[in-house]
Design a protein around this motif. Structure first.
Motif: not given
Length: 200
Positions: A6-33
């Motif tokens: 039920g949560s909504k992102l405040e500013e923008r939506r993540i558009r669905s995609r393929m062939a992208h790169a994604m990594v997770y920053h364990t210290n900052k708890q952030k996801l880079y897409i």
């Protein structure tokens, strides 16, 4: 689970995609897409999703690395101690022409603190025998490969993939590469520059 349905992102939506790169920053708890494709559209955006605060932001400074060419199968790794994101473009064509004979691959470093983006490696090959042109010098352009980072020894590893050859669509690469990036000190650069000047 990152957040409740039920949560909504405040500013923008993540558009669905393929062939992208994604990594997770364990210290900052952030996801880079990074980048990817949506239908026939080539995406060149760099999104950061803050899991704790449920906030999505767009980073503009990496657009150079993501929009230099038509890319396929981006791979990314992250060094949380250096605050550096490494982007390997895999298989690129210099235009939207999917049948182009010119293929290239590149490696970029995005510093998450200074927002500096640097291309540290670029290799271009042409023709149907692209995988034969770089057997001993550099990895040839490819997709469906593995690109990982050993953060303890600070070494990248690249393995296998498909060279994107239209004549041999089922061909698989079985090469294995390692890469250790080292930066020279200011003194070494100055010494080498003086040496080059003397040789002129």
């Amino acid at each position: 689970m990152c957040r409740e349905d039920g949560s909504k992102l405040e500013e923008r939506r993540i558009r669905s995609r393929m062939a992208h790169a994604m990594v997770y920053h364990t210290n900052k708890q952030k996801l880079y897409i990074l980048g990817g494709q949506r239908n026939k559209e080539q995406l060149s955006d760099f999104l950061v999703y803050d899991i704790v605060n449920d906030k999505l932001t767009v980073q503009e400074y990496a657009k150079t690395a993501l929009s230099t060419s038509c890319g396929y199968a981006l791979r990314a790794t992250l060094d949380v101690n250096r605050e550096e994101l490494y982007l390997f473009t895999g298989l690129n064509r210099p235009s939207e022409d999917i049948n182009s004979d010119i293929l290239n691959t590149s490696l970029w470093i995005c510093n998450l603190t200074t927002h500096k983006v640097t291309c540290v490696f670029k290799h271009e090959a042409m023709g149907s025998s692209v995988w034969l042109q770089s057997i001993s010098t550099a990895p040839c352009p490819r997709y469906a490969h593995q690109f990982i980072y050993d953060h303890i020894h600070q070494v990248h590893y690249l393995f296998g993939g498909n060279p994107g050859n239209n004549k041999h669509a089922n061909m698989r690469l079985d090469d294995f590469w390692s890469l250790k990036l080292q930066s020279s000190s200011r003194e070494k650069v100055l010494k080498h520059s003086k040496l080059l000047l003397r040789r002129q």
